[in-house]
Design a protein around this motif. Structure first.
Motif, PDB file in Angstrom:
ATOM      1  N   PRO B 127       0.896  -1.054   0.055  1.00  0.00           N
ATOM      2  CA  PRO B 127       0.164  -0.069  -0.010  1.00  0.00           C
ATOM      3  C   PRO B 127       0.911   1.156   0.020  1.00  0.00           C
ATOM      4  O   PRO B 127       1.815   1.161   0.645  1.00  0.00           O
ATOM      5  CB  PRO B 127      -0.810  -0.116   1.196  1.00  0.00           C
ATOM      6  CG  PRO B 127      -0.740  -1.676   1.703  1.00  0.00           C
ATOM      7  CD  PRO B 127       0.783  -2.004   0.952  1.00  0.00           C
ATOM      8  N   LEU B 128       0.416   2.147  -0.890  1.00  0.00           N
ATOM      9  CA  LEU B 128       1.246   3.249  -1.195  1.00  0.00           C
ATOM     10  C   LEU B 128       1.754   3.914   0.390  1.00  0.00           C
ATOM     11  O   LEU B 128       2.918   4.631   0.442  1.00  0.00           O
ATOM     12  CB  LEU B 128       0.655   4.473  -1.794  1.00  0.00           C
ATOM     13  CG  LEU B 128       0.618   4.347  -3.265  1.00  0.00           C
ATOM     14  CD1 LEU B 128       0.009   5.488  -4.010  1.00  0.00           C
ATOM     15  CD2 LEU B 128       2.392   4.647  -3.822  1.00  0.00           C
ATOM     16  N   ALA B 129       0.676   4.086   1.304  1.00  0.00           N
ATOM     17  CA  ALA B 129       1.081   4.604   2.646  1.00  0.00           C
ATOM     18  C   ALA B 129       2.250   4.193   3.429  1.00  0.00           C
ATOM     19  O   ALA B 129       2.897   4.856   4.204  1.00  0.00           O
ATOM     20  CB  ALA B 129      -0.126   4.894   3.381  1.00  0.00           C
ATOM     21  N   ILE B 130       2.324   2.845   3.024  1.00  0.00           N
ATOM     22  CA  ILE B 130       3.338   2.105   3.983  1.00  0.00           C
ATOM     23  C   ILE B 130       4.727   1.808   2.912  1.00  0.00           C
ATOM     24  O   ILE B 130       5.586   1.677   3.755  1.00  0.00           O
ATOM     25  CB  ILE B 130       2.686   0.635   3.980  1.00  0.00           C
ATOM     26  CG1 ILE B 130       1.492   0.677   5.119  1.00  0.00           C
ATOM     27  CG2 ILE B 130       3.643  -0.202   4.891  1.00  0.00           C
ATOM     28  CD1 ILE B 130       0.631  -0.568   5.332  1.00  0.00           C
ATOM     29  N   GLU B 132       6.796   3.795   1.726  1.00  0.00           N
ATOM     30  CA  GLU B 132       8.062   4.720   2.090  1.00  0.00           C
ATOM     31  C   GLU B 132       8.569   3.922   3.205  1.00  0.00           C
ATOM     32  O   GLU B 132       9.957   3.814   3.344  1.00  0.00           O
ATOM     33  CB  GLU B 132       7.617   5.904   2.198  1.00  0.00           C
ATOM     34  CG  GLU B 132       8.975   6.986   2.329  1.00  0.00           C
ATOM     35  CD  GLU B 132       8.588   8.254   2.640  1.00  0.00           C
ATOM     36  OE1 GLU B 132       9.169   9.268   3.160  1.00  0.00           O
ATOM     37  OE2 GLU B 132       7.277   8.738   2.404  1.00  0.00           O
ATOM     38  N   ARG B 133       7.906   3.723   4.243  1.00  0.00           N
ATOM     39  CA  ARG B 133       8.393   3.002   5.499  1.00  0.00           C
ATOM     40  C   ARG B 133       8.988   1.637   5.045  1.00  0.00           C
ATOM     41  O   ARG B 133       9.941   1.221   5.674  1.00  0.00           O
ATOM     42  CB  ARG B 133       7.251   2.765   6.523  1.00  0.00           C
ATOM     43  CG  ARG B 133       7.378   2.588   8.023  1.00  0.00           C
ATOM     44  CD  ARG B 133       6.432   2.484   9.064  1.00  0.00           C
ATOM     45  NE  ARG B 133       6.419   1.421   9.778  1.00  0.00           N
ATOM     46  CZ  ARG B 133       7.256   1.627  10.927  1.00  0.00           C
ATOM     47  NH1 ARG B 133       8.024   2.495  11.190  1.00  0.00           N
ATOM     48  NH2 ARG B 133       7.082   0.228  11.749  1.00  0.00           N
ATOM     49  N   LYS B 138      13.363  -1.922   5.145  1.00  0.00           N
ATOM     50  CA  LYS B 138      14.317  -3.105   4.400  1.00  0.00           C
ATOM     51  C   LYS B 138      15.927  -2.499   4.373  1.00  0.00           C
ATOM     52  O   LYS B 138      16.700  -3.072   4.651  1.00  0.00           O
ATOM     53  CB  LYS B 138      13.832  -2.881   3.217  1.00  0.00           C
ATOM     54  CG  LYS B 138      13.487  -4.363   2.753  1.00  0.00           C
ATOM     55  CD  LYS B 138      12.858  -4.286   1.132  1.00  0.00           C
ATOM     56  CE  LYS B 138      12.932  -5.752   0.692  1.00  0.00           C
ATOM     57  NZ  LYS B 138      12.358  -5.738  -0.802  1.00  0.00           N
ATOM     58  N   ARG B 139      15.912  -1.098   4.298  1.00  0.00           N
ATOM     59  CA  ARG B 139      17.264  -0.361   3.934  1.00  0.00           C
ATOM     60  C   ARG B 139      18.078  -0.612   5.355  1.00  0.00           C
ATOM     61  O   ARG B 139      19.271  -0.922   5.460  1.00  0.00           O
ATOM     62  CB  ARG B 139      17.335   0.982   3.775  1.00  0.00           C
ATOM     63  CG  ARG B 139      18.373   1.961   3.788  1.00  0.00           C
ATOM     64  CD  ARG B 139      19.179   1.785   2.420  1.00  0.00           C
ATOM     65  NE  ARG B 139      20.614   2.312   2.571  1.00  0.00           N
ATOM     66  CZ  ARG B 139      21.629   1.531   2.741  1.00  0.00           C
ATOM     67  NH1 ARG B 139      21.678   0.355   2.245  1.00  0.00           N
ATOM     68  NH2 ARG B 139      22.779   2.426   2.770  1.00  0.00           N
ATOM     69  N   LEU B 140      17.471  -0.474   6.497  1.00  0.00           N
ATOM     70  CA  LEU B 140      17.842  -0.426   7.820  1.00  0.00           C
ATOM     71  C   LEU B 140      18.453  -1.778   8.356  1.00  0.00           C
ATOM     72  O   LEU B 140      19.503  -1.993   8.592  1.00  0.00           O
ATOM     73  CB  LEU B 140      16.637  -0.107   8.818  1.00  0.00           C
ATOM     74  CG  LEU B 140      17.067  -0.005  10.300  1.00  0.00           C
ATOM     75  CD1 LEU B 140      18.254   1.178  10.467  1.00  0.00           C
ATOM     76  CD2 LEU B 140      15.855   0.203  11.337  1.00  0.00           C
ATOM     77  N   LYS B 141      17.449  -2.931   7.441  1.00  0.00           N
ATOM     78  CA  LYS B 141      18.139  -4.274   7.778  1.00  0.00           C
ATOM     79  C   LYS B 141      19.306  -4.530   7.187  1.00  0.00           C
ATOM     80  O   LYS B 141      20.232  -5.217   7.515  1.00  0.00           O
ATOM     81  CB  LYS B 141      16.849  -5.114   7.408  1.00  0.00           C
ATOM     82  CG  LYS B 141      16.960  -6.660   8.074  1.00  0.00           C
ATOM     83  CD  LYS B 141      15.958  -7.552   7.564  1.00  0.00           C
ATOM     84  CE  LYS B 141      16.335  -9.010   7.915  1.00  0.00           C
ATOM     85  NZ  LYS B 141      17.442  -9.460   7.298  1.00  0.00           N
ATOM     86  N   GLU B 142      19.277  -4.126   5.985  1.00  0.00           N
ATOM     87  CA  GLU B 142      20.651  -4.230   5.194  1.00  0.00           C
ATOM     88  C   GLU B 142      21.717  -3.501   5.875  1.00  0.00           C
ATOM     89  O   GLU B 142      22.681  -4.237   6.013  1.00  0.00           O
ATOM     90  CB  GLU B 142      20.434  -3.530   3.610  1.00  0.00           C
ATOM     91  CG  GLU B 142      19.567  -4.481   2.880  1.00  0.00           C
ATOM     92  CD  GLU B 142      19.197  -3.474   1.584  1.00  0.00           C
ATOM     93  OE1 GLU B 142      18.091  -4.330   0.791  1.00  0.00           O
ATOM     94  OE2 GLU B 142      19.783  -2.609   1.213  1.00  0.00           O
ATOM     95  N   LEU B 173      12.682   6.953  11.100  1.00  0.00           N
ATOM     96  CA  LEU B 173      11.616   6.098  11.188  1.00  0.00           C
ATOM     97  C   LEU B 173      10.596   6.266  12.265  1.00  0.00           C
ATOM     98  O   LEU B 173       9.241   6.349  12.271  1.00  0.00           O
ATOM     99  CB  LEU B 173      11.903   4.535  11.292  1.00  0.00           C
ATOM    100  CG  LEU B 173      12.284   3.902  10.049  1.00  0.00           C
ATOM    101  CD1 LEU B 173      13.288   2.629  10.191  1.00  0.00           C
ATOM    102  CD2 LEU B 173      10.924   3.718   9.315  1.00  0.00           C
ATOM    103  N   LYS B 174      11.233   6.566  13.467  1.00  0.00           N
ATOM    104  CA  LYS B 174      10.609   6.983  14.745  1.00  0.00           C
ATOM    105  C   LYS B 174       9.608   8.314  14.455  1.00  0.00           C
ATOM    106  O   LYS B 174       8.588   8.300  14.909  1.00  0.00           O
ATOM    107  CB  LYS B 174      11.520   7.019  15.928  1.00  0.00           C
ATOM    108  CG  LYS B 174      10.986   6.691  17.030  1.00  0.00           C
ATOM    109  CD  LYS B 174      11.927   6.748  18.254  1.00  0.00           C
ATOM    110  CE  LYS B 174      11.179   6.804  19.530  1.00  0.00           C
ATOM    111  NZ  LYS B 174      11.962   7.420  20.625  1.00  0.00           N
TER     112      LYS B 174
END
Lengths: 358, 179
Positions: B127-130, B132-133, B138-142, B173-174
């Protein structure tokens, strides 16, 4: 079942007499692929799935969907039927017309509904196993178009309603077999050639290896009555919608190619026999006085084969598709507006077939 | 009878594996059963057995597991705090009760999702709203994975940079959540 409200009665009567888009039978590769269908399983955020929702929560889901119809311009021509207001026969008819699932019919949840566009291309089942089951059904082999449509409507709904979704498991569904994309894509094929030459088993093994399932059209336990096969994806998680569809496209193309080969082979080696079978089927269907559903389906498949091979020319795919639906016992009784015993149904069925084939 | 795997604990569970006409029985303790159900079955090749067959085996194994487990301890019934669905209820009906069940039962569900789909991570429409987050997480996990690798390789300078990136990303994110 509740007493049918006047509004529901009118809608059911309309549906009884209208022809769905897919029944017209004019899609690509319609000589083998009858229809392409997709459905998306979606749930509303913050409301338990129907199996754990109380009456109020199920009503909330229904109210949200009614709001959608009222407030969103893309849904203004959609209609809504409350399943709980229907008679058993009406519900059976909706299942037989391929509009609702057996699950929606059988689950005893309150506040179940069926929302649809009058051409029956796009529809939404409300409070089935999941809150929403958005479906798109078109004639022939057109996976991209069906995906574009169902995806577009899904986006419109998402503008108004927040779905249950998380980053790990994607769109959250009551049954883990649907989680992720929530997408079930399927094609319905008529494969009399492959069946006649006994070549279907190897192909089916290949299909299940790819994580796709093969079923008959007339439900569990009916085998491949009418030489009809439904192929659909089983895996919904870990692949994108495009990948799921692309694989189904590959399978569909392969089946079309193999069926065409089988038909060629049959026409080279047993043309007379095939023609004889087709003409006999036509003879029985246009003359019989008593006919069961199973026999009618079998003979209609032969007539369809006649159209596909160009042996029969006066009948259209639309007639065969319509017949395929209305010969079922619920549809038949609804057409005649009364309950009938088996014997009477078999006679009415024979008469109806003759009227449409003449 | 002692567990046939660890040969230490008492065998309380029988796992029956039926493939075509071959039936094999394995007597194990609950600890080893957990390990087995979580790992070995997922190594079945999809090309050799059909999904229904695998599911049937799995459900029978789960059912066995649950029967014994129920007798051993009734205290440990996991219940989703949002919808009150117990894990046993899910095993019996095959249906989860709400979106939160996926988080609450993730540890139990992941092997099952792996067997059903071959994967346990969604790829596809978001969903578009989600979106970006989603991309940020995903980037954070990488970056976190990269940090682990850097530490193992003793590249401390790089690790420090990555740590700062993680702090900045987590802060963003927070903030995004509070908006």
């Amino acid at each position: 079942m509740g007493i049918m409200s006047n509004k529901e009665a009118i809608l059911i009567r309309e549906l009884r007499d209208t022809t769905a888009q897919w029944v017209k039978g004019d899609g690509p590769f319609n000589h083998i692929v009858i229809s392409t269908r997709m459905r998306l399983a979606r749930n509303l955020k913050g409301i338990p799935f129907p199996c754990k929702a109380n009456n109020e929560q199920l009503e909330q889901v229904l109210i949200q969907s009614e709001k959608l119809l009222k407030n969103n311009k893309h849904f203004c021509d959609f209609k809504i039927i409350k399943i709980n207001d229907l008679t058993d026969l009406d519900i059976q008819f909706l299942v037989e017309k391929r509009l609702i699932s057996i699950t929606l019919a059988k689950l005893n949840y309150p506040n179940r509904a069926f929302i649809y566009k009058p051409d029956e291309v796009i529809s939404i089942m409300v409070n089935e196993e999941d809150h929403f089951r958005i479906q798109c059904l078109l004639p022939g082999f057109q996976l991209e178009k069906v995906w574009d449509m169902v995806n577009w409507y899904d986006d419109q709904i998402m503008n108004e309603i927040e779905y249950a979704f998380n980053e790990n498991e994607g769109f959250l569904t009551s049954c883990p077999t649907n989680v992720g994309t929530g997408l079930r894509a399927s094609i319905m094929l008529h494969l009399p050639g492959l069946l006649a030459l006994n070549k279907i088993n190897d192909l089916m093994a290949n299909i299940s290896e790819m994580g796709y399932a093969v079923r008959g059209f007339y439900g569990e336990g009916t085998d491949f009555l009418g030489n009809l096969f439904q192929v659909s994806n089983q895996i919904t998680l870990g692949f994108s919608e495009e990948e799921i569809i692309e694989r189904l496209k590959t399978i569909g193309k392969k089946l079309i190619e193999e069926e065409e080969k089988a038909r060629e082979e049959l026409m080279v080696h047993s043309k007379q026999k095939i023609e004889d079978q087709i003409m006999r089927a036509y003879g029985i269907l246009t003359n019989a006085k008593i006919i069961s559903t199973a026999e009618a389906i079998d003979l209609l498949s032969k007539i369809r084969f006649g159209l596909e091979l160009g042996i029969l020319t006066k009948i259209g795919y639309d007639t065969i598709n319509r017949l395929m639906l209305i010969i079922q016992s619920g549809y038949l009784q609804l057409l005649k507006s009364r309950k009938m015993d088996e014997n009477e149904r078999d006679m009415t069925r024979a008469k109806l077939i003759q009227e449409l084939l003449d | 009878m002692l567990c046939q795997i660890c040969k230490k604990n008492k065998a309380t569970i029988t796992i029956v594996k039926v493939i075509e006409l071959n039936k094999t029985e394995l007597h194990v303790c609950s600890e080893c059963a957990h390990y087995l159900l979580g790992n070995s079955i997922s190594s079945f090749s999809f090309s050799q057995y059909n999904i229904n067959e695998i599911l049937d085996n799995l459900l029978s194994a789960f059912a066995q597991y649950d029967k014994v487990d129920n007798i051993v301890s009734k205290k440990n019934i996991m219940t989703c705090p949002k919808c009150n669905m117990t894990y046993n209820e899910f095993v019996q009906s095959g249906r989860l009760g709400c979106g939160n069940c996926y988080e609450y039962f993730r540890k139990q569900l992941n092997p099952l999702l792996g067997r059903l789909h071959g994967h346990s991570q969604h790829i596809g429409k978001v969903p578009l709203a989600i979106k970006e987050r989603f991309v940020r997480l995903k980037r954070l996990k990488e970056i976190k994975d990269e940090l682990q690798r850097a530490i193992l390789k003793e590249e401390y300078e790089k690790a420090a940079q990555l740590r700062d990136m993680i702090i900045a990303e987590e802060k963003r994110l927070k903030n995004g959540n509070n908006e």
